[in-house]
Each structure stands twice: as C-alpha cells, then as structure tokens.
Design an enzyme around this catalytic site. Sequence first.
Site, PDB file in Angstrom:
ATOM      1  N   TYR A 121       0.717  -1.300  -0.007  1.00 38.60           N
ATOM      2  CA  TYR A 121       0.067   0.024   0.017  1.00 38.60           C
ATOM      3  C   TYR A 121       0.781   1.232   0.076  1.00 38.60           C
ATOM      4  CZ  TYR A 121      -3.695   3.560   1.567  1.00 38.60           C
ATOM      5  OH  TYR A 121      -4.172   4.538   1.712  1.00 38.60           O
TER       6      TYR A 121
ATOM      7  N   ASP B 271       9.195   2.781   0.044  1.00 37.58           N
ATOM      8  CA  ASP B 271       8.151   3.303   0.622  1.00 37.58           C
ATOM      9  C   ASP B 271       8.308   3.024   2.162  1.00 37.58           C
ATOM     10  OD1 ASP B 271       5.968   3.963   2.112  1.00 37.58           O
ATOM     11  OD2 ASP B 271       4.571   3.440   0.425  1.00 37.58           O
TER      12      ASP B 271
ATOM     13  N   LYS C  26       4.299   8.986   8.944  1.00 42.09           N
ATOM     14  CA  LYS C  26       4.207   8.479  10.193  1.00 42.09           C
ATOM     15  C   LYS C  26       4.858   8.884  11.200  1.00 42.09           C
ATOM     16  CE  LYS C  26       1.001   4.972   8.392  1.00 42.09           C
ATOM     17  NZ  LYS C  26       0.811   4.117   7.240  1.00 42.09           N
TER      18      LYS C  26
HETATM   19  C1  PLP Z   1       0.187   4.758   5.746  1.00 39.69           C
HETATM   20  C2  PLP Z   1       1.131   4.621   4.261  1.00 39.69           C
HETATM   21  C3  PLP Z   1       1.125   5.314   3.281  1.00 39.69           C
HETATM   22  C4  PLP Z   1       0.019   6.270   3.228  1.00 39.69           C
HETATM   23  O1  PLP Z   1       0.256   7.227   4.344  1.00 39.69           O
HETATM   24  P1  PLP Z   1      -0.864   8.300   4.759  1.00 39.69           P
HETATM   25  O2  PLP Z   1      -0.258   9.352   5.526  1.00 39.69           O
HETATM   26  O3  PLP Z   1      -2.193   7.587   5.099  1.00 39.69           O
HETATM   27  O4  PLP Z   1      -1.426   8.718   3.392  1.00 39.69           O
HETATM   28  C5  PLP Z   1       1.992   4.949   2.163  1.00 39.69           C
HETATM   29  N1  PLP Z   1       2.680   3.951   2.544  1.00 39.69           N
HETATM   30  C6  PLP Z   1       2.684   3.077   3.451  1.00 39.69           C
HETATM   31  C7  PLP Z   1       3.798   1.995   3.341  1.00 39.69           C
HETATM   32  C8  PLP Z   1       1.841   3.282   4.448  1.00 39.69           C
HETATM   33  O5  PLP Z   1       1.893   2.206   5.495  1.00 39.69           O
END
Ligand code: PLP
Length: 429
Positions: free
Chosen positions: A144, A239, A267
């Site tokens: 994701y 990511d 995060k």
């Molecule tokens: C949470 C998440 C996102 C998206 O971040 P948001 O701040 O919710 O837009 C993207 N990549 C990874 C791996 C994530 O866990």
Amino acid sequence: MQFEKSVELIETARKLMPGGVNSPVRAFQAVGGDPIYISSAKGAKLTDVDGNSYIDYVCSWGPLILGHSPTKVVATIQQAAMKGTSYGTPHEGEILLSKTIINMMPWMQMIRFVNSGTEASMSALRLARAATGRTKIIKFEGNYHGHVDYLLVQAGSGVATFGLPDSPGIPKEMSQHTLVARFNHLSDVESLFTEHGETIAAIIVEPVAGNIGVIPPTEGFLDGLRDITQQHGSLLIFDEVITGFRVSQGGASELYKIQPDLVCLGKIIGGGLPVGAYGGRRDLMEQIAPLGPVYQAGTLSGNPLAMAAGLTTLEELAPDLYLSLEQFGEVLEEGFRQIINECGVAAHVNRVGSMFSIFFTENPIEDPQSALTTDRKLYGRLFRALIRRGIYPPPSALESWFLSACHRESEVEQTLSAFSLALQEALLE
Ligand SMILES: *Cc1c(COP(=O)(O)O)cnc(C)c1O
C-alpha cells in the site's frame, strides 16, 4: 464493559460522515462490532468515552513509536503553537528536521516535506517518471502506498499482470502504466523487465510489507530489486512510511543495507501530526520545482507544529530504544507462539522489530497470496475477545500490530494473559 457512549457517538457520526469515519478501517467492518470512541491516550493506553482503557497495539497505525502524548513532544507542540500555527514561509524548523532525518539516513541527500504518505509516494513517482523520461512503474501486490489513483491496484490472479484499479472512480487508463508483481517473487519482476525494461521508470516497494500483515523480504529480494533497476536504468523507491525509523534508526535501508534512489517517509517523522516526505539522491531531488521543472507544492507543507513534533520524536530515538523494542517484541512473539501451540491452532507470527502480525493459517507467510489465507473470522472473534479484556489490536487481520517505547514488562505480561484467554474463547465461539 459498557460501550454506551461509543455506540451513541457512532450512530450520530454515521449520519454525518460515510460509515461515521474518516478512514475506512476505523469502522471495524473487518472484525465486526462498533468502533470505540477514544477520549484520551497516554503512553501505551487508550481510554474511551465510556471509561474503559486498553493497551494499544495500533499506535495510530504506526506513527507513535514513543507511545501516546509523550511529555516532550506535547511540550514542543505547545511551544510551537504559541509562535504561530503556519507561516506560509520558510522557517528554521524545516532545516532542523531535514538535518536530523538526513543524519539518520545518511544515504539521503535532499528531502521535500509534504502532508501525508500518500502525497510522498505520488510525488516520488512523478519525479521518477520525469527523471527517467519513462512512464511505467512496478508495484507489488499487497503493498500500500496511499490512495493515489494509479497505485490503488493489485493483481487479481496472483500472476504478474497489468493492474486493474481496486476502486470505482479510477478510470482503467489511470493504471495502464502500473505493472504488478508478487512481493518476494523476484522472477515476476524479471519477466516484467524482460518485456517492458526500456519503459519502466521505477519500482516502488515497501521493504517490509506492512499493509497485508507483516511480511519481511526474503533473502535476496531487495538486493535483486536494486540490481535489476540498476541494470535497466530504472529507479528504486523504498516506501518507508511505516519502516522509516521503526525497524531501525535508519529504517529498512539501513537494516537490509540497501540504498534506494528515493524514499517515501511519513508516520513517525510527524510525531503524531500529519506529515510526509520524500527524498534521496541530490541529482534527482534537484529536478523538483523551483530548482527544476517537476512541480509539487503544498499550502501546509513543512508546517511548524508538525516539524517540531517530528524533530522531538526523532531526537528521542536512541539505539537503546531499538534494543528494547526488539526485546519486548521477542517476548511477545514467543509468548504468542507458546499460547498458539497450547491451543493447538495453526498460526504464524511474523515480526520485524516492533511491527508484527499473527496469521491463522497452516503455512508460513512469505507473500500476500498466502497472507490472504488467514482465518479472518477467527481473527475477528479474537479481536472482540481482546477488546473485552482491555487490549486494542488492529481492527483487521491484515494490519500490522505496533509496539511503542511504552510497551514494557507489565503491558506485555497483561497482553499475554489476555491473549491466552481470548484465543481460547475465540476458538470455542
Ligand atoms: C500509511 C502508508 C502510506 C500512506 O500514508 P498516509 O499518511 O496515510 O497517506 C503510504 N505507504 C505506506 C507503506 C503506508 O503504510
């Protein structure tokens, strides 16, 4: 346990917001029952509007590595707020947080702050496409990267294929340049490069998959991605929105000793406030406006409150913290294993440091296809039985559990004794 006020609130909320929530998993649809309204949180504990309290294993979906409302972080947010909530101009907080991030991830040369992980991955891919002059990208099934149109794609059949969008409202054309491979299946990536090598701008990957339960990379997988992108003149984007500053002080790139070309962060770097960032090689980052032609902007980007919260959080991340997260993670993992064995249920615990998940299935989980075989009904029953015992696990079988610096001996002990009873109850139901 009483949930009267929570139920009242969610009924009102459902009339005002779709599902009563502002992010779908919060609605508890994957586990059954009504969401719980939290009124305050401190350390490892959440307290709800009915006065129940819980040891929290969601930690706001990853950001709160120091636990809820750490005194220092709250104080810096308060101090920052007194000096203005947003300037729309550069300010020193941006420099301080950039320097700290780059010190902790020294392979990175420049960074740009945005407001979410979604923005980070979208912007990093725009840059990768501009820098390579290519259009196709590879993502992995089960990974994701936020709700970006062309990234909201999975392969349906478990075979590497052109992706189809997961949501209505995304025209097929949006994802025609998104190629999907299976996580931990390097051969999928090799065949995609054989067929499309000259047109692939980048691979984007969660170095530890954390959005389909936790799936660590198998030996050689990330190295393989590094090699193949280099051979074909494509970029490698990690990511690290979850893994950055979570799996080690320098994130997954440090843990697995692989330097991507670009990284997405979010995060933890916001210390509980909305932030994202992308960064990496200077020659790439210099292509971003105003230095270069690749446009990307944000009214609240580099927000002074968020920069201050992020900076104070990162400053607290000493090597000892990772040792203790690993130690308590291991105690929990072993404890879960033992209880699972005693109950005679088929299950596997996957863990990388302070992120882990439990799969109720026969075989070890190395890819998203096998992750999907987990017994979600059993997880739902376990979830509700844990809630009744004051433990708050993620409200989906396919989300990661997170530990914070505040999850220590007593929290771990309490969790294991609740887990033992809850699992027995869930198996009987
Ligand atoms: C949470 C998440 C996102 C998206 O971040 P948001 O701040 O919710 O837009 C993207 N990549 C990874 C791996 C994530 O866990």
